[in-house]
Design a protein around this motif. Structure first.
Motif, PDB file in Angstrom:
ATOM      1  N   ARG A  28      -0.475  -6.417  -4.732  1.00 25.65           N
ATOM      2  CA  ARG A  28      -1.548  -5.657  -3.900  1.00 25.65           C
ATOM      3  C   ARG A  28      -2.961  -5.918  -4.070  1.00 25.65           C
ATOM      4  O   ARG A  28      -3.642  -5.487  -3.217  1.00 25.65           O
ATOM      5  N   SER A  58      -2.332  -7.106   3.164  1.00 29.65           N
ATOM      6  CA  SER A  58      -2.485  -6.214   2.024  1.00 29.65           C
ATOM      7  C   SER A  58      -3.722  -6.781   1.121  1.00 29.65           C
ATOM      8  O   SER A  58      -4.499  -6.215   0.483  1.00 29.65           O
ATOM      9  N   ASP A  64       0.565  -1.321   0.014  1.00 31.74           N
ATOM     10  CA  ASP A  64      -0.089   0.114   0.198  1.00 31.74           C
ATOM     11  C   ASP A  64       0.986   1.317  -0.096  1.00 31.74           C
ATOM     12  O   ASP A  64       1.625   1.544   0.847  1.00 31.74           O
TER      13      ASP A  64
END
Length: 598
Positions: free
Chosen positions: A442, A590, A246
């Protein structure tokens, strides 16, 4: 000069081999180091590591098993067939040697009545120096010289001594002792406690030769160790990065502002220039100078300093288009012969990102912005040698934009680095000053992880006779242990399935290694040594695996769901450089956040 009977070393090795406790392993090492005369402490350290010199000197100890069997047969006066049969039964040449020696009968009437002159006990110095001669033997007649030297040792060896001599000479000592465990033992043995461990480790980070560090500690004490400095031509343990997915978290960790660099899909290199000499070292500290004559020339011509240590990434480029090629293509350069031909087919570019030393001045305690200024001053950029592409980011959007650009240019992702006053070069450490932001993970687990083989399960059906699956683990640097995270059986070609047992055989042991934490019972256990690249669908909670145990949910660890081998053997990484438990936990969090948004 003080010496030590090799039988004492063999006794300690047997105890270490049998223990499943890391604490016990350390205690045995402490006792061994205390018993060792200081004149030979370096030799004992090297032998215990299963080597003769530090990695960067490239002294190869390994002798082919067939050659070792020939020497054993000659020393015992038995047939090669007899040696082969015993080896086949035991599965280990060292154990086979011990068994054959224990079966040996008197060969003369003088021997029978005890009239033979007993051979002088083997000493550590004699074993070490003979092994060094074997390793350095080259040219015509080298094989015969190696056999002759090994025969001379084995003739004077006791059964247990022969076991460890044969294992050492074939590169299969199988003790699985980590450098960090040796550092702990040295601190306790020579200073009385672990309190001095940080001082000793710092010296080791600057001069990664445990034999040298131990000798200085034993002869000059802690003050002598504090005097160890960076030396051009001797690699420094590389700084490592954490991983986040992130951009907001990355900026938060790095103080709201960072430098972002391309993370190239190549081989990390530490280049040392000393007058007219250049040395190239891999992230595992191997001397790779001979593989990259073009990179040597770039450093010589384009680094304007008499002495310097710089870091960068070697990347293969397409000679026709100039485009960057993937890591696998660069590995064609890692060969002993045909180097010129490989250089033409896979020319290299060098992208520099750090400098650690310039003309007598160590820069490791300088913040990154100052190191970058030094690098700019000494580098003369050219078509094939440049600074790593970078920019300054203060918003998540800037990180995202630069990341997408890096991916489009054929990179793995980006590295985000601190610009703060404390952004020193943390030798050998993985910290939050550098953070990896890699392709796509991600969103889901489309990023790979590098895991260590710690066990295996026998195959069935088409895979009968080989391994059906491997037990893989992530590394916990805080505890210095490997924690299981998946059992992988997919992605292996027929060729992989054929060669995996051969690759793993040298590391096979009879019990779970003391540095492995597993709730699963593997059919076969290994010393943590081989690193493989793994991809999976997602990371889930698991009651079976120990990685992240209790850190997200009570009585649960983390597992990679639907893991698959990518085909990439990470020979360039040591087990301690594998993906960490912390990184697996970060990847879990994540992906959970992204899933929640979806």
């Amino acid at each position: 000069m003080g010496d030590l009977e090799y039988s004492i070393l063999a006794d300690f090795y047997e105890k270490i081999e049998r223990t499943a406790s890391r604490i016990e392993m350390t205690e045995y090492l402490v006792a061994l180091f205390k018993e060792t005369p200081i004149e030979i402490i370096d030799k004992v350290i090297y032998l215990t590591q299963g080597k003769l010199r530090p990695d960067y000197e490239g002294v190869e100890l390994g002798v082919a098993e067939k050659l070792a069997m020939r020497a054993l047969a000659q020393a015992l006066g038995v047939s090669i067939k007899k040696v082969e049969e015993t080896y086949k039964k035991s599965g280990d040449l060292g154990t086979a040697a011990q068994m054959l020696m224990q079966q040996r009968k008197p060969v003369s009437i003088v021997d029978f009545f005890g009239g033979a002159v007993e051979a002088k006990p083997l000493t550590v110095t004699r074993v070490y120096e003979t092994l060094l001669k074997i390793a350095k033997a080259s040219g015509p007649g080298a094989m015969d010289t190696k056999v002759s030297l090994l025969v001379s040792l084995l003739k004077d060896a006791k059964p247990k001594e022969a076991r460890y001599i044969l294992r050492a000479i074939t590169g299969k000592l199988r003790l699985g002792i980590a450098d960090m465990t040796i550092l702990d033992a040295l601190a306790i043995a020579f200073t009385g406690s672990k309190n001095a461990r940080d001082v000793i480790e710092r010296a080791y980070n600057m001069h990664p030769d445990l034999g040298h560090v131990a000798k200085v500690l034993a002869t000059k004490g802690l003050e002598g160790v504090k005097g160890i400095r960076i030396t051009v031509g001797i690699p420094i343990l590389p700084m490592l990065a954490e991983r986040l997915s992130d951009p907001r978290e990355i900026l938060s960790k790095l103080g709201g502002k960072c430098i972002i660099e391309y993370k190239y899909d190549g081989e990390r290199v530490q280049a040392h220039k000393k007058e007219k000499q250049v040395y190239l070292f891999s992230r595992r500290l191997e001397n790779i100078t001979s593989h990259y004559p073009d990179v040597v020339e770039m450093i010589m011509n384009n680094i304007k300093a008499k002495e310097a240590i710089v870091e960068g990434e070697i990347v293969a480029v397409d000679p026709d288009t100039g485009e960057m090629l993937p890591f696998q293509e660069l590995m064609h350069r890692r060969r002993k012969y045909g180097i010129e031909e490989a250089m033409e087919m896979y020319p290299a570019s060098l992208y520099l990102f750090d400098v650690l030393y310039v003309d007598g001045r160590s820069l490791i305690n300088e913040p990154l912005p100052i190191r970058k200024e030094y690098l700019k001053k000494i580098l003369v950029p050219a078509d094939r040698i440049q600074l790593a592409k970078s920019t300054i980011a203060e918003t998540p959007e800037e990180i995202e934009t630069f990341f997408e650009q890096a991916i489009a240019d054929g990179c793995e992702g980006v590295m985000c680095k601190s610009l703060q006053a404390d952004s020193i070069y943390q030798m050998g450490a993985r910290g939050w000053l550098w953070i990896k932001f890699k392709r796509d993970y991600r969103y889901e687990m489309t990023d790979t992880v590098d895991l260590v083989v710690v066990g295996a399960f026998h195959g069935k059906g088409r895979r009968a006779g080989t391994y059906g699956a491997l037990l893989m683990a992530a590394y916990s640097p805080e505890e210095d242990i490997f924690k299981t995270v998946c059992k992988v059986g997919s992605g292996f070609t027929d060729e992989d399935l054929q060669k995996l047992p051969e690759i793993l055989k040298p590391y096979e042991i009879s019990h779970k290694h003391p540095r492995v934490q597993s709730k699963m019972e593997a059919d076969v256990w290994f010393v943590p040594a081989i690193v493989l690249e793994i991809i999976g669908a997602e990371i889930t909670l698991s009651p079976l695996h120990t990685c992240g145990w209790g850190k997200i949910k009570e009585n649960a660890g983390l597992a990679i769901r639907f893991p698959r081998f990518t085909g990439r053997y990470r020979d360039d990484k040591s087990p301690e450089q594998a993906t960490t438990e912390k990184e697996i936990i970060e990847m879990y969090y994540s992906q959970r956040k992204v899933t929640a948004k979806a």
